[in-house]
Design a protein around this motif. Structure first.
Motif, PDB file in Angstrom:
ATOM      1  N   LEU A  85     -39.620 -20.961 -56.983  1.00 53.43           N
ATOM      2  CA  LEU A  85     -40.567 -20.601 -55.929  1.00 53.43           C
ATOM      3  C   LEU A  85     -40.379 -19.134 -55.541  1.00 53.43           C
ATOM      4  O   LEU A  85     -41.354 -18.413 -55.285  1.00 53.43           O
ATOM      5  CB  LEU A  85     -40.365 -21.498 -54.715  1.00 53.43           C
ATOM      6  N   ASP A  86     -39.147 -18.680 -55.511  1.00 50.87           N
ATOM      7  CA  ASP A  86     -38.844 -17.281 -55.211  1.00 50.87           C
ATOM      8  C   ASP A  86     -39.471 -16.361 -56.253  1.00 50.87           C
ATOM      9  O   ASP A  86     -40.076 -15.325 -55.923  1.00 50.87           O
ATOM     10  CB  ASP A  86     -37.321 -17.093 -55.181  1.00 50.87           C
ATOM     11  N   GLN A  87     -39.352 -16.726 -57.521  1.00 50.65           N
ATOM     12  CA  GLN A  87     -39.947 -15.935 -58.597  1.00 50.65           C
ATOM     13  C   GLN A  87     -41.478 -15.964 -58.520  1.00 50.65           C
ATOM     14  O   GLN A  87     -42.151 -14.953 -58.718  1.00 50.65           O
ATOM     15  CB  GLN A  87     -39.482 -16.480 -59.957  1.00 50.65           C
ATOM     16  N   LYS A  88     -42.016 -17.137 -58.209  1.00 49.96           N
ATOM     17  CA  LYS A  88     -43.469 -17.290 -58.115  1.00 49.96           C
ATOM     18  C   LYS A  88     -44.036 -16.429 -56.996  1.00 49.96           C
ATOM     19  O   LYS A  88     -45.043 -15.729 -57.174  1.00 49.96           O
ATOM     20  CB  LYS A  88     -43.785 -18.769 -57.855  1.00 49.96           C
ATOM     21  N   GLN A 283     -29.359 -15.952 -56.224  1.00 46.61           N
ATOM     22  CA  GLN A 283     -28.446 -15.052 -55.534  1.00 46.61           C
ATOM     23  C   GLN A 283     -28.882 -13.589 -55.639  1.00 46.61           C
ATOM     24  O   GLN A 283     -28.298 -12.717 -55.001  1.00 46.61           O
ATOM     25  CB  GLN A 283     -27.036 -15.205 -56.099  1.00 46.61           C
ATOM     26  N   TYR A 284     -29.895 -13.324 -56.449  1.00 45.89           N
ATOM     27  CA  TYR A 284     -30.372 -11.960 -56.656  1.00 45.89           C
ATOM     28  C   TYR A 284     -31.849 -11.856 -56.282  1.00 45.89           C
ATOM     29  O   TYR A 284     -32.570 -12.844 -56.261  1.00 45.89           O
ATOM     30  CB  TYR A 284     -30.189 -11.533 -58.116  1.00 45.89           C
ATOM     31  N   THR A 285     -32.301 -10.659 -56.011  1.00 44.60           N
ATOM     32  CA  THR A 285     -33.719 -10.433 -55.777  1.00 44.60           C
ATOM     33  C   THR A 285     -34.491 -10.749 -57.053  1.00 44.60           C
ATOM     34  O   THR A 285     -33.988 -10.523 -58.166  1.00 44.60           O
ATOM     35  CB  THR A 285     -33.980  -8.970 -55.362  1.00 44.60           C
ATOM     36  N   PRO A 286     -35.712 -11.280 -56.953  1.00 46.66           N
ATOM     37  CA  PRO A 286     -36.493 -11.569 -58.161  1.00 46.66           C
ATOM     38  C   PRO A 286     -36.865 -10.328 -58.955  1.00 46.66           C
ATOM     39  O   PRO A 286     -37.356 -10.436 -60.082  1.00 46.66           O
ATOM     40  CB  PRO A 286     -37.745 -12.275 -57.622  1.00 46.66           C
ATOM     41  N   TYR A 287     -36.621  -9.150 -58.378  1.00 49.92           N
ATOM     42  CA  TYR A 287     -36.910  -7.905 -59.083  1.00 49.92           C
ATOM     43  C   TYR A 287     -35.656  -7.318 -59.739  1.00 49.92           C
ATOM     44  O   TYR A 287     -35.677  -6.212 -60.259  1.00 49.92           O
ATOM     45  CB  TYR A 287     -37.502  -6.876 -58.117  1.00 49.92           C
TER      46      TYR A 287
END
Length: 295
Positions: A85-88, A283-287
């Protein structure tokens, strides 16, 4: 084992008797094979059944049984749904490519994901494109017939091309690239089999690859440097260090003191990045851009 094979030189390229056990799938196959050989030796199983381990496995555990009791076969991870969901929400295009049929995929994904998603959202809403019955590894090399799944119970109709947003059956990686309008290292493919997933995606299409090595969750594959710290009691620390790896096989990533294990060499060759589970990316930003630092 040591007495029989200890001094025998094995040329794997010319030996049909040997096979690589490269993933958790291979472990289950090997265990099943050994159990059937034991039963054959006891006269409880015909000899001709032994080589076909996959058929015997599915005779014991069918997909219908798995769907009826998913809790016995699937490990829930709340962070998996949150990670996707974070990536989406970061604007990434997500794909699911699986060898399972639609009914099995829908049942298992619903069980593992729906409960952890926002109200009214299902696992299907996470993915722009879903490909079932992909038939990997043929998916990477052959253009197989493509179908569109059009009803909730899995009814399909033939399709000429894959759609950027849709539910498909079969097809090929080439069709996926055409539908997305991207190719090569614009795609990160996440899989848990060194050859069927990582190696072929990289060799045939130059996709970036992330390998899931679940064994890392239950074993510490690095030696504890603290064991040799000056002025520290060594014996208790060495004993603790000895609990962090398999007594039979040793560390996952090391062979002896300085050499890499066969597993680690395969991972380095086939995967751009590896981790124990997809949810670690939360644990990391999606970027986040992951790169190898060599010193």
């Amino acid at each position: 084992m040591r007495g029989t094979y200890g001094r025998e030189l094995v040329k794997l390229a010319n030996e049909a008797r040997y096979t690589f056990l490269n993933a958790l799938f291979s472990v289950s196959e090997a265990v099943m094979y050994m159990q059937m050989v034991d039963r054959m030796d006891q006269g409880l199983l015909p000899a001709q059944v032994v080589p076909n381990t996959y058929d015997a496995l599915w005779q014991l555990v069918s997909k219908a049984e798995i769907i009826q009791e998913p809790a016995a076969y699937a490990e829930l991870d709340p962070d998996m749904a949150r990670t996707l969901l974070d990536q989406k929400q970061a604007g990434k295009t997500l794909l699911l490519i699986t060898n399972s049929d639609y009914q099995c995929t829908d049942a298992m994904m619903s069980y593992c994901y729906d409960r952890f998603l926002p109200q009214g959202m299902r696992w299907r809403d996470l993915f722009d494109m879903v490909v079932v019955q992909a038939r990997k590894p043929d998916f990477w090399a052959h253009a197989m017939p493509l179908y569109e799944v059009v009803t909730p119970d899995g009814l399909m109709r033939p399709a000429m091309d894959a759609a950027r947003v849709g539910l498909h059956c079969g097809g090929s990686a080439t069709m996926v690239e055409k539908a997305l309008g991207v190719a090569g290292d614009d795609i990160l493919y996440v899989g848990d089999h060194i050859y069927t997933d990582a190696a072929l995606a990289k060799i045939n299409f130059r996709w970036r690859t992330a390998l899931i090595v679940r064994e890392l969750d239950s074993a510490s594959h690095l030696a504890s440097a603290a064991c040799w710290a000056a002025g520290r009691p060594h014996r208790p620390m060495l004993e603790q260090d000895g609990k962090d790896f398999s007594e039979r096989w040793g560390y996952l990533s090391r062979a002896g003191l300085n050499d890499k294990s066969c597993l680690m060499r395969q991972i380095e060759k086939c995967a751009d990045i590896y981790t124990s589970r997809v949810s670690n990316f939360l644990q990391y930003t999606p970027y986040m851009y992951f790169s190898v630092t060599k010193g």
